[in-house]
Design an enzyme around this catalytic site. Structure first.
Site, mmCIF file in Angstrom:
data_model
loop_
_atom_site.group_PDB
_atom_site.id
_atom_site.type_symbol
_atom_site.label_atom_id
_atom_site.label_comp_id
_atom_site.label_asym_id
_atom_site.label_seq_id
_atom_site.Cartn_x
_atom_site.Cartn_y
_atom_site.Cartn_z
ATOM 1 N N SER A 1 0.845 -1.199 0.000
ATOM 2 C CA SER A 1 0.000 0.000 0.000
ATOM 3 C C SER A 1 0.881 1.249 0.000
ATOM 4 O O SER A 1 1.660 1.439 -0.937
ATOM 5 C CB SER A 1 -0.952 -0.058 1.203
ATOM 6 O OG SER A 1 -2.006 0.868 1.047
ATOM 7 N N ASP B 1 -10.034 -5.618 -3.263
ATOM 8 C CA ASP B 1 -9.471 -4.593 -2.389
ATOM 9 C C ASP B 1 -10.385 -3.370 -2.413
ATOM 10 O O ASP B 1 -10.660 -2.810 -3.470
ATOM 11 C CB ASP B 1 -8.070 -4.263 -2.927
ATOM 12 C CG ASP B 1 -7.275 -3.350 -2.023
ATOM 13 O OD1 ASP B 1 -7.859 -2.425 -1.441
ATOM 14 O OD2 ASP B 1 -6.050 -3.571 -1.925
ATOM 15 N N HIS C 1 -7.332 -6.101 1.012
ATOM 16 C CA HIS C 1 -6.152 -5.264 1.281
ATOM 17 C C HIS C 1 -5.386 -5.716 2.524
ATOM 18 O O HIS C 1 -4.401 -5.093 2.912
ATOM 19 C CB HIS C 1 -6.632 -3.812 1.474
ATOM 20 C CG HIS C 1 -5.559 -2.770 1.272
ATOM 21 N ND1 HIS C 1 -4.949 -2.554 0.054
ATOM 22 C CD2 HIS C 1 -4.987 -1.866 2.121
ATOM 23 C CE1 HIS C 1 -4.060 -1.580 0.174
ATOM 24 N NE2 HIS C 1 -4.048 -1.147 1.426
#
Lengths: 287, 287
Positions: free
Chosen positions: B155, B232, B265
């Site tokens: 991320s 995600d 995620h």
């Protein structure tokens, strides 16, 4: 045994993991009189039929989450096609005086017993919760084969796994433990917990003491598998694997005790050896 | 570049894990002007000689701990003989107004840039910290072969890994990412962070935008490896892997983008695919 209510469970979270599903669920438990959370990892094989199931019992201060996030067990469980259920370690959200006063009694420290003493007896029934109510919930809501059930755990949860298996050999085909409390009769954690939950009569404690149960009831399942870190800070004061060796030896019960040089009491130790425990259980549950 | 002070590090914890050592250390950083923690996993092979090293950069809200406890990477790193360094995600313990006001700016959200704007410029120098100071500390205190360094992250840390590799191709031989922010110029997280740390002139942001860097500088190392969960929640608003595809395509840079159906995620996604990233890096670092 009265009918166990298994009607409603609530999904807290679900995450795809190694092509299986790591879920966290909650339900209102009759045994503990409160909302309980539990984790379920369903391997991809559960999409096509019932899978064997392993219960993991955690140690002091843990919730359903520790094993889920730290043990790295899903990879192997997904390969082997085994579900893993991770209960919480005590009732929560109750207003019992003293419940949150210490890390080793009350909250996060149910010790997998059915308490007989006030004010704990009404809710601190983690034995019945883990060995009866939760299996009924699992059977009602998940594609698991309850005939193929094993149990394992860590520290207080290693004690729980050993004790519940020895008390219910018809329910658990295989049992293993990491750094278990093998005899609460003979360590400070155990003495505090069992005195509080079961009262001062130490004879009643023997129903929840793995060493005492091995000698009184025996075990005809596969040899008990135990991993123990040789650098575990609690080794000599709380865990005392030599007591388990002696009890198994006296009772003629098989024990595979693996002392691990350099390892401590942490999840880094558990993660290092969880694969071999999963393979041990999967092999037994495939029979 | 002036001499980097690497004199003193303090051991916070060390745990044996898969026959390697998972450590957490702290030191006073010149770049960030505060005490920083970082994790180092040393595989067993480090006992006999220097090992290649991978830097893992974490995402928003994380510390050095998340990857250590949740990714399950030590097993494969121990097999491959690769060290893994896990820095924190921002300076900590400083008294800067607004530093802890939001999850996506300031504390836990350093974005791996050298800030130019008050009040951040003095301490929020995570680029220099991760790409210069920490490697010097590692070289001074651990048996690693700095010539064989790779970098990866998740991320915000995926953004950091891509950007630091593209800015320092001489330092990083291989780079990969999980669900990276590929273009902070084109997403709310990035716009907020870069406006705050670098000011309103968006031209200056291009030095910290992976897509812009790919087009301006190219990349002659192995194809970029990126895993992205198709479920995600941040996929369309923040992550936008299609921008990375377009930039790589325009610049003639290799990209192995693997869209993973059903994955989100979380660290459950990272754990599921971290083994393939470790094997990718180990192969590149062995050359």
């Amino acid at each position: 045994m009265s009918t166990i209510q298994t009607n409603t469970i609530t999904t807290v979270s679900q995450n795809l993991c190694f092509e299986g599903t790591q879920g966290v669920y909650s339900h209102v438990s009759e045994q503990t009189g409160c909302t309980m959370r539990f984790g379920v990892f369903l391997p991809p094989q559960a999409k096509v039929g019932p899978v064997p199931v392993l219960y993991w019992l955690s140690g002091l201060t843990c919730t359903e989450e520790n094993f889920i996030t730290k043990a790295g067990a899903q990879r192997v469980a997904a390969e082997l096609g085994v579900a893993i259920v991770t209960p919480d370690t005590s009732p929560r959200g109750l207003d019992i005086p003293g419940m949150a006063d210490s890390y080793d009694f009350g909250l996060g420290a149910g010790f997998y017993v059915n308490a007989t003493q006030a004010p704990w007896a009404q809710n601190f029934r983690m034995d019945a919760y883990v060995s009866q109510e939760l299996p009924a919930v699992m059977a009602a809501h998940f594609p698991i084969d309850a005939q193929r059930t094993g149990i394992f755990g860590h520290s207080m949860g290693g004690h729980g796994a050993l004790v519940l298996a020895l008390r219910n050999p018809q329910r658990y085909r295989s049992v293993s433990a990491f750094a278990p409390i093998v005899s609460p009769l003979h360590c400070p954690w155990g003495e505090k917990a069992l005195a509080g939950y079961l009262g001062p009569d130490r004879d009643t404690w023997k129903d929840y003491d793995a060493c005492a149960l091995i000698e009184s009831r025996g075990w005809t399942g596969p040899a008990l598998l135990v991993d123990q870190g040789a650098n575990d800070t609690f080794l000599q004061t709380q865990l005392k694997p030599e007591l388990l060796q002696q009890a198994c030896s006296r009772a003629g019960v098989g024990l595979d005790l693996r002392m691990r040089a350099g390892y401590d009491h942490s999840y880094f130790f558990i993660a290092s050896f969880v694969e071999s425990h999963l393979r041990f259980h999967a092999q037994q549950l495939a029979l």
